[in-house]
Design a protein around this motif. Structure first.
Motif, PDB file in Angstrom:
ATOM      1  N   SER B  32      -4.514  -7.040   0.700  1.00  9.53           N
ATOM      2  CA  SER B  32      -4.230  -5.986  -0.270  1.00  9.53           C
ATOM      3  C   SER B  32      -2.876  -6.265  -0.904  1.00  9.53           C
ATOM      4  CB  SER B  32      -4.185  -4.615   0.412  1.00  9.53           C
ATOM      5  OG  SER B  32      -5.381  -4.361   1.103  1.00  9.53           O
ATOM      6  N   PHE B  34       0.299  -4.614  -3.012  1.00 12.78           N
ATOM      7  CA  PHE B  34       0.967  -3.365  -3.349  1.00 12.78           C
ATOM      8  C   PHE B  34       2.148  -3.667  -4.261  1.00 12.78           C
ATOM      9  CE2 PHE B  34      -1.191  -2.656   0.634  1.00 12.78           C
ATOM     10  CZ  PHE B  34      -1.742  -1.392   0.492  1.00 12.78           C
ATOM     11  N   HIS B  35       2.572  -2.625  -4.963  1.00  8.77           N
ATOM     12  CA  HIS B  35       3.713  -2.765  -5.870  1.00  8.77           C
ATOM     13  C   HIS B  35       4.804  -1.775  -5.489  1.00  8.77           C
ATOM     14  CE1 HIS B  35       0.237  -4.452  -8.054  1.00  8.77           C
ATOM     15  NE2 HIS B  35       1.128  -5.367  -8.424  1.00  8.77           N
ATOM     16  N   ARG B  36       6.008  -2.087  -5.958  1.00  7.32           N
ATOM     17  CA  ARG B  36       7.182  -1.296  -5.560  1.00  7.32           C
ATOM     18  C   ARG B  36       6.910   0.217  -5.679  1.00  7.32           C
ATOM     19  NH1 ARG B  36      12.233  -3.321  -8.280  1.00  7.32           N
ATOM     20  NH2 ARG B  36      12.497  -4.599  -6.418  1.00  7.32           N
ATOM     21  N   ASP B  38       4.698   1.925  -3.980  1.00  5.98           N
ATOM     22  CA  ASP B  38       3.379   2.310  -3.460  1.00  5.98           C
ATOM     23  C   ASP B  38       3.498   2.745  -2.001  1.00  5.98           C
ATOM     24  OD1 ASP B  38       2.244   1.622  -5.851  1.00  5.98           O
ATOM     25  OD2 ASP B  38       1.327  -0.257  -5.133  1.00  5.98           O
ATOM     26  N   ILE B  39       2.817   3.831  -1.652  1.00 11.69           N
ATOM     27  CA  ILE B  39       2.751   4.263  -0.259  1.00 11.69           C
ATOM     28  C   ILE B  39       1.585   3.530   0.405  1.00 11.69           C
ATOM     29  CG2 ILE B  39       2.413   6.204   1.315  1.00 11.69           C
ATOM     30  CD1 ILE B  39       5.027   6.347  -0.219  1.00 11.69           C
ATOM     31  N   ILE B  40       1.897   2.767   1.420  1.00 14.97           N
ATOM     32  CA  ILE B  40       0.870   1.978   2.105  1.00 14.97           C
ATOM     33  C   ILE B  40       0.206   2.816   3.189  1.00 14.97           C
ATOM     34  CG2 ILE B  40       0.465  -0.109   3.482  1.00 14.97           C
ATOM     35  CD1 ILE B  40       3.059  -1.196   1.961  1.00 14.97           C
ATOM     36  N   LYS B  42       0.954   6.828   5.335  1.00 19.42           N
ATOM     37  CA  LYS B  42       1.748   8.055   5.296  1.00 19.42           C
ATOM     38  C   LYS B  42       1.922   8.614   6.702  1.00 19.42           C
ATOM     39  CE  LYS B  42       3.303  11.650   2.748  1.00 19.42           C
ATOM     40  NZ  LYS B  42       4.516  11.556   1.945  1.00 19.42           N
ATOM     41  N   ARG B  96       6.347   2.116   2.789  1.00 21.32           N
ATOM     42  CA  ARG B  96       6.373   2.061   1.327  1.00 21.32           C
ATOM     43  C   ARG B  96       6.704   0.641   0.885  1.00 21.32           C
ATOM     44  NH1 ARG B  96       9.796   6.815  -0.702  1.00 21.32           N
ATOM     45  NH2 ARG B  96      11.498   5.618   0.166  1.00 21.32           N
ATOM     46  N   CYS B  97       6.069   0.201  -0.184  1.00 20.87           N
ATOM     47  CA  CYS B  97       6.354  -1.135  -0.708  1.00 20.87           C
ATOM     48  C   CYS B  97       7.743  -1.136  -1.342  1.00 20.87           C
ATOM     49  CB  CYS B  97       5.294  -1.543  -1.733  1.00 20.87           C
ATOM     50  SG  CYS B  97       5.539  -3.208  -2.387  1.00 20.87           S
ATOM     51  N   GLU B 101       6.371  -6.784  -5.482  1.00 19.41           N
ATOM     52  CA  GLU B 101       4.974  -6.952  -5.074  1.00 19.41           C
ATOM     53  C   GLU B 101       4.950  -7.387  -3.612  1.00 19.41           C
ATOM     54  OE1 GLU B 101       2.052  -8.750  -7.901  1.00 19.41           O
ATOM     55  OE2 GLU B 101       1.799 -10.220  -6.291  1.00 19.41           O
TER      56      GLU B 101
END
Lengths: 71, 154
Positions: B32, B34-36, B38-40, B42, B96-97, B101
């Motif tokens: 997967s 993710f970008h800055r 983004d919550i991966i 919680k 979080r990211c 990236e």
């Protein structure tokens, strides 16, 4: 050898970082942690090495606060 | 991003596994991106996947108090989510990211346990590695608690 290194910064509210890297951290080396330039002031073995992995803890100090970040 | 054994060899979660075992394991996981920001995952949520950072950086964030606290940054080779993998409990922190990236290898709990049932030696090795990583994190906590202040946390 892969070095699993825990970096911490003394003297402030700065986040540490854990990363796997192929070069061993050494005292005096500079690293960028959380977008801030730091100098490693101590390296200690956290857990004995196993297989291809070494487990280290590196204590760092901020360089930017001393105004030498441009060196 | 192509997952090769050479990439996985740098993650200690997979220490001691052969190329053949790593190739089979990679087929069980999913990459997967993710970008800055983004919550991966919680804090408090019920999910049980485990993640390995292949590229980029993520931050561990605690929301236990009124103030959200960023605890530590995890870079390439680090894994997270193992606690919920083991006990199926709620997430103990938010991830979080942090980098522009980040690529993560994700395993669902069901897929991983099923794979371990088939490949028990892989299961033994990975559980040993998880236990070792938790010991590593505990030792970091002990050390950073001994620092004057602001040594970070995990």
């Amino acid at each position: 050898m892969i070095y699993k290194v825990s970096y911490v910064i003394v003297g402030g509210q700065h986040r540490g970082m854990v990363i796997n890297q192929e070069e061993a951290p050494q005292v005096g080396h500079r690293v960028e942690l959380d977008e801030q330039l730091c100098e490693i002031i101590e390296v200690q073995e956290l857990v004995p090495p196993m297989g291809d992995f070494a487990y280290l803890h590196a204590t760092c100090r901020l360089l930017e606060e001393e105004g030498i970040s441009n060196q | 991003m192509e997952i090769t054994p050479s990439i996985l060899h740098t993650a200690d979660l997979f220490a001691g596994l052969s190329d053949t075992q790593l190739t089979a394991l990679a087929a069980v996981g999913q990459v997967s991106v993710f970008h800055r920001g983004d919550i991966i995952l919680k804090e408090g949520e019920q999910s049980t996947a485990v993640y390995v950072v292949l590229k980029g950086q993520v931050e561990v964030v605690s929301e236990l108090t009124e103030n959200t606290t960023s605890l530590i940054i995890l870079g390439a080779g680090q894994s997270f989510g193992e606690m919920s993998l083991l006990d199926a409990g709620p997430r103990s922190a938010t991830i979080r990211c942090l980098s522009p990236e980040a690529s993560l290898l994700t395993f669902t709990r069901d897929d991983l346990l099923a794979f371990w049932d088939q490949e028990s030696r892989v299961g033994y090795r990975m559980l040993f590695n998880i236990a070792r990583d938790l010991a590593f994190k505990l030792r970091i906590r002990n050390l950073t608690n001994a620092l004057p202040r602001g040594g970070g946390d995990l």
